[in-house]
Design a protein around this motif. Structure first.
Motif, PDB file in Angstrom:
ATOM      1  N   GLY A  26       0.825  -1.193   0.000  1.00  0.00           N
ATOM      2  CA  GLY A  26       0.000   0.000   0.000  1.00  0.00           C
ATOM      3  C   GLY A  26       0.860   1.244   0.000  1.00  0.00           C
ATOM      4  O   GLY A  26       1.987   1.232   0.510  1.00  0.00           O
ATOM      5  N   ILE A  27       0.315   2.314  -0.563  1.00  0.00           N
ATOM      6  CA  ILE A  27       0.999   3.609  -0.538  1.00  0.00           C
ATOM      7  C   ILE A  27      -0.027   4.682  -0.233  1.00  0.00           C
ATOM      8  O   ILE A  27      -1.076   4.767  -0.885  1.00  0.00           O
TER       9      ILE A  27
ATOM     10  N   GLY B 148       3.066  -6.562   2.566  1.00  0.00           N
ATOM     11  CA  GLY B 148       2.781  -7.835   3.171  1.00  0.00           C
ATOM     12  C   GLY B 148       4.078  -8.564   3.483  1.00  0.00           C
ATOM     13  O   GLY B 148       5.093  -8.371   2.808  1.00  0.00           O
ATOM     14  N   ASP B 149       4.041  -9.407   4.509  1.00  0.00           N
ATOM     15  CA  ASP B 149       5.258 -10.096   4.946  1.00  0.00           C
ATOM     16  C   ASP B 149       5.874 -10.934   3.829  1.00  0.00           C
ATOM     17  O   ASP B 149       7.107 -11.035   3.728  1.00  0.00           O
ATOM     18  N   SER B 150       5.042 -11.531   2.994  1.00  0.00           N
ATOM     19  CA  SER B 150       5.557 -12.450   1.979  1.00  0.00           C
ATOM     20  C   SER B 150       6.268 -11.754   0.829  1.00  0.00           C
ATOM     21  O   SER B 150       6.972 -12.409   0.054  1.00  0.00           O
TER      22      SER B 150
ATOM     23  N   THR C  85       8.196  -3.442  -4.607  1.00  0.00           N
ATOM     24  CA  THR C  85       8.231  -2.015  -4.278  1.00  0.00           C
ATOM     25  C   THR C  85       7.037  -1.321  -4.897  1.00  0.00           C
ATOM     26  O   THR C  85       6.806  -1.446  -6.115  1.00  0.00           O
ATOM     27  N   ILE C  86       6.288  -0.600  -4.077  1.00  0.00           N
ATOM     28  CA  ILE C  86       5.170   0.191  -4.578  1.00  0.00           C
ATOM     29  C   ILE C  86       5.609   1.640  -4.683  1.00  0.00           C
ATOM     30  O   ILE C  86       6.357   2.143  -3.825  1.00  0.00           O
ATOM     31  N   SER C  87       5.172   2.306  -5.741  1.00  0.00           N
ATOM     32  CA  SER C  87       5.540   3.711  -5.936  1.00  0.00           C
ATOM     33  C   SER C  87       4.419   4.391  -6.700  1.00  0.00           C
ATOM     34  O   SER C  87       3.525   3.739  -7.242  1.00  0.00           O
ATOM     35  N   ARG C  88       4.496   5.725  -6.733  1.00  0.00           N
ATOM     36  CA  ARG C  88       3.480   6.443  -7.487  1.00  0.00           C
ATOM     37  C   ARG C  88       4.117   7.577  -8.265  1.00  0.00           C
ATOM     38  O   ARG C  88       5.125   8.144  -7.838  1.00  0.00           O
ATOM     39  N   ASP C  89       3.529   7.854  -9.413  1.00  0.00           N
ATOM     40  CA  ASP C  89       3.933   8.978 -10.264  1.00  0.00           C
ATOM     41  C   ASP C  89       2.695   9.852 -10.393  1.00  0.00           C
ATOM     42  O   ASP C  89       1.829   9.598 -11.233  1.00  0.00           O
ATOM     43  N   ASN C  90       2.623  10.865  -9.554  1.00  0.00           N
ATOM     44  CA  ASN C  90       1.413  11.692  -9.530  1.00  0.00           C
ATOM     45  C   ASN C  90       1.222  12.462 -10.830  1.00  0.00           C
ATOM     46  O   ASN C  90       0.087  12.685 -11.258  1.00  0.00           O
TER      47      ASN C  90
ATOM     48  N   PRO D 239       6.910 -18.916  -7.636  1.00  0.00           N
ATOM     49  CA  PRO D 239       5.642 -19.525  -8.079  1.00  0.00           C
ATOM     50  C   PRO D 239       4.472 -19.189  -7.151  1.00  0.00           C
ATOM     51  O   PRO D 239       3.339 -19.040  -7.633  1.00  0.00           O
ATOM     52  N   GLU D 240       4.741 -19.021  -5.866  1.00  0.00           N
ATOM     53  CA  GLU D 240       3.653 -18.709  -4.934  1.00  0.00           C
ATOM     54  C   GLU D 240       3.156 -17.272  -5.070  1.00  0.00           C
ATOM     55  O   GLU D 240       2.171 -16.898  -4.418  1.00  0.00           O
ATOM     56  N   ASP D 241       3.799 -16.465  -5.911  1.00  0.00           N
ATOM     57  CA  ASP D 241       3.287 -15.132  -6.210  1.00  0.00           C
ATOM     58  C   ASP D 241       2.208 -15.168  -7.294  1.00  0.00           C
ATOM     59  O   ASP D 241       1.592 -14.141  -7.591  1.00  0.00           O
ATOM     60  N   THR D 242       2.000 -16.331  -7.875  1.00  0.00           N
ATOM     61  CA  THR D 242       0.987 -16.472  -8.914  1.00  0.00           C
ATOM     62  C   THR D 242      -0.394 -16.144  -8.361  1.00  0.00           C
ATOM     63  O   THR D 242      -0.826 -16.714  -7.353  1.00  0.00           O
ATOM     64  N   ALA D 243      -1.070 -15.201  -9.008  1.00  0.00           N
ATOM     65  CA  ALA D 243      -2.376 -14.742  -8.541  1.00  0.00           C
ATOM     66  C   ALA D 243      -2.907 -13.700  -9.518  1.00  0.00           C
ATOM     67  O   ALA D 243      -2.179 -13.239 -10.407  1.00  0.00           O
TER      68      ALA D 243
END
Length: 121
Positions: free
Chosen positions: A50-51, A60-62, A68-73, A87-91
Motif C-alpha cells: 500500500g501507498i 505484506g510479509d511475503s 516495491t510500490i511507488s506512485r507517479d502523480n 511460483p507462490e506469487d501467482t495470482a
C-alpha cells in the motif's frame, strides 16, 4: 464510470521481474491511498502493498524486500515493481484506491478488474 485499470501482468519464470501499473480515469489518483491486493485460486484476497497519498508505504510479509510500490502523480499512476518472483506469487493482482471525501468520513473506494501474474518454476 470511474475505473481503475491495471496492466503489466504476464507469465514469467521464477526469479524474474514484472512491473504492474494502475491508473484511474476521471480521478486524481494522488488524492487516494492505493493498495495492491492479490488472490490465488482457493485463497482469500490478501494485501500485497500500500501507498498513502502522502507517500508512506507498507508491505505484506511475503513480499517484503522483493516488491516495491511507488506512485507517479504527474502520470496519475501507481506501480508495483515485483522482483525475485516465486511460483507462490501467482495470482490475480488487483489495484484498490480509497479516499475520504467529506468531514463525516464518507469514502470513495475504487477497484480494478485485475491482472493475472503467473510465475513458473
Amino acid at each position: 464510470q470511474v475505473q481503475l485499470v491495471e496492466s503489466g501482468g504476464g507469465l514469467v519464470k521464477a526469479g524474474e521481474s514484472l512491473r504492474l501499473s494502475c491508473t484511474a480515469s476521471g480521478r486524481t489518483l494522488s488524492r487516494f491511498d492505493v493498495k495492491w491486493f492479490r488472490q490465488a485460486p482457493g485463497n482469500q484476497r490478501e494485501l500485497v502493498a500500500g501507498i498513502k497519498s502522502g507517500g508512506s508505504t507498507n508491505y505484506g510479509d511475503s513480499v517484503q524486500g522483493r516488491f516495491t510500490i511507488s506512485r507517479d502523480n504527474a502520470a496519475n499512476m501507481v506501480f508495483l515493481q515485483m522482483n525475485s518472483l516465486k511460483p507462490e506469487d501467482t495470482a490475480v493482482y488487483y489495484c484498490n484506491a480509497e479516499t475520504i471525501v467529506n468531514v463525516e468520513g464518507a469514502k470513495v473506494t475504487l477497484w480494478g478488474q485485475g491482472t493475472q501474474v503467473t510465475v513458473s518454476s
